[in-house]
Scaffold this active site. Structure first.
Site, PDB file in Angstrom:
ATOM      1  N   SER A 154     -37.595 -16.268   3.188  1.00  0.00           N
ATOM      2  CA  SER A 154     -36.648 -16.835   4.147  1.00  0.00           C
ATOM      3  C   SER A 154     -36.900 -16.386   5.577  1.00  0.00           C
ATOM      4  CB  SER A 154     -35.204 -16.486   3.755  1.00  0.00           C
ATOM      5  OG  SER A 154     -34.890 -15.172   4.120  1.00  0.00           O
ATOM      6  N   LYS A 192     -32.252 -10.193   7.446  1.00  0.00           N
ATOM      7  CA  LYS A 192     -31.937 -11.415   8.172  1.00  0.00           C
ATOM      8  C   LYS A 192     -31.779 -11.120   9.663  1.00  0.00           C
ATOM      9  CE  LYS A 192     -31.574 -14.417   4.801  1.00  0.00           C
ATOM     10  NZ  LYS A 192     -32.320 -13.563   3.886  1.00  0.00           N
TER      11      LYS A 192
END
Length: 233
Positions: A154, A192
């Protein structure tokens, strides 16, 4: 009542999520169940979803969540998806117990590797100290550092690939836009980009296949900030 193949697939997905934090690929499922085509896997997954055993997480590649296991299975499933729970209180963050990075010589610093971190579907919070890696001193900033092996894709558009080793400076604050190790609800750790949206906190992926997740400020605890990356070819 599940068929034998449905049960085998459900347990295979569950065990892989427990071990690695990401579901197996359709090819891996096909090989594990000794099926001739992936269409059979699609049918099994649809049947499991219709019966309430699994659900697909939207806007994510290969993202499945095991909701329950068969009644004769005593092992409870671990939730791998995250959701904002209104009014929930954060659990106490899991302590990071590891030896600090140490200077080996003028050209090398030993940094502890604390297991794997998900860059994709979140996995269990940071594991125990597994081994050390040698880093050049100019890769590090002031303070304590630890390293994690990246699992998932991701953050690929930020240049972070599956299998990379990320070097993290231990801290509990971050600037808007920093890439951080975030602990969500005291249970799930993920890598993230952090964005502050008013009173809310957004954990943003660097891959269009993954959605940005929004949480309340008391649901996310910063465990560290990305300062370096190491890759083997």
């Amino acid at each position: 009542m599940l068929t034998q193949k449905q049960k085998e697939l459900l347990l295979f997905i569950h065990n892989r999520l427990q071990q690695e934090g990401v579901p197996p690929s359709f090819d891996e499922m096909k090989e594990a169940l000794e099926l001739k085509s992936k269409s059979g896997i699609h049918r099994l997954i649809t049947a499991l979803e219709e019966r309430g055993f699994i659900r697909r997480l939207p806007h994510r590649a290969r993202a499945l969540e095991v909701i329950k296991l068969p009644e004769n299975s005593t092992e409870p499933p671990r939730r791998t998806g995250l959701s904002v729970i209104e009014g929930s209180k954060p659990k106490a963050p899991i302590a990071l117990n590891f030896a600090p990075s140490t200077q080996l010589d003028s050209r090398t610093v030993s940094v502890p590797v604390m297991g794997r971190i998900a860059a994709g579907v979140p996995i269990s919070a940071i594991q125990n100290h597994t081994h050390d890696i040698a880093c050049p001193p100019d890769l590090l900033t002031n303070g304590e550092h630890f390293a994690l092996e990246v699992k998932g894709d991701s953050m690929i558009e930020a240049g972070i690939h599956d299998g990379d080793i990320v070097v993290i400076r231990r801290c509990d604050t971050a600037e808007n836009g920093d890439i951080v190790v975030a602990l969500v609800e005291g249970e799930e750790a993920t890598l993230k980009r952090l964005r502050k949206r008013g009173a809310a906190v957004a954990l943003e992926a660097a891959n269009p296949n993954y959605e940005t997740r929004i949480f309340g400020p008391d649901q996310v605890a910063v465990q560290g900030r990305l300062v370096g990356l190491m890759r083997r070819y």
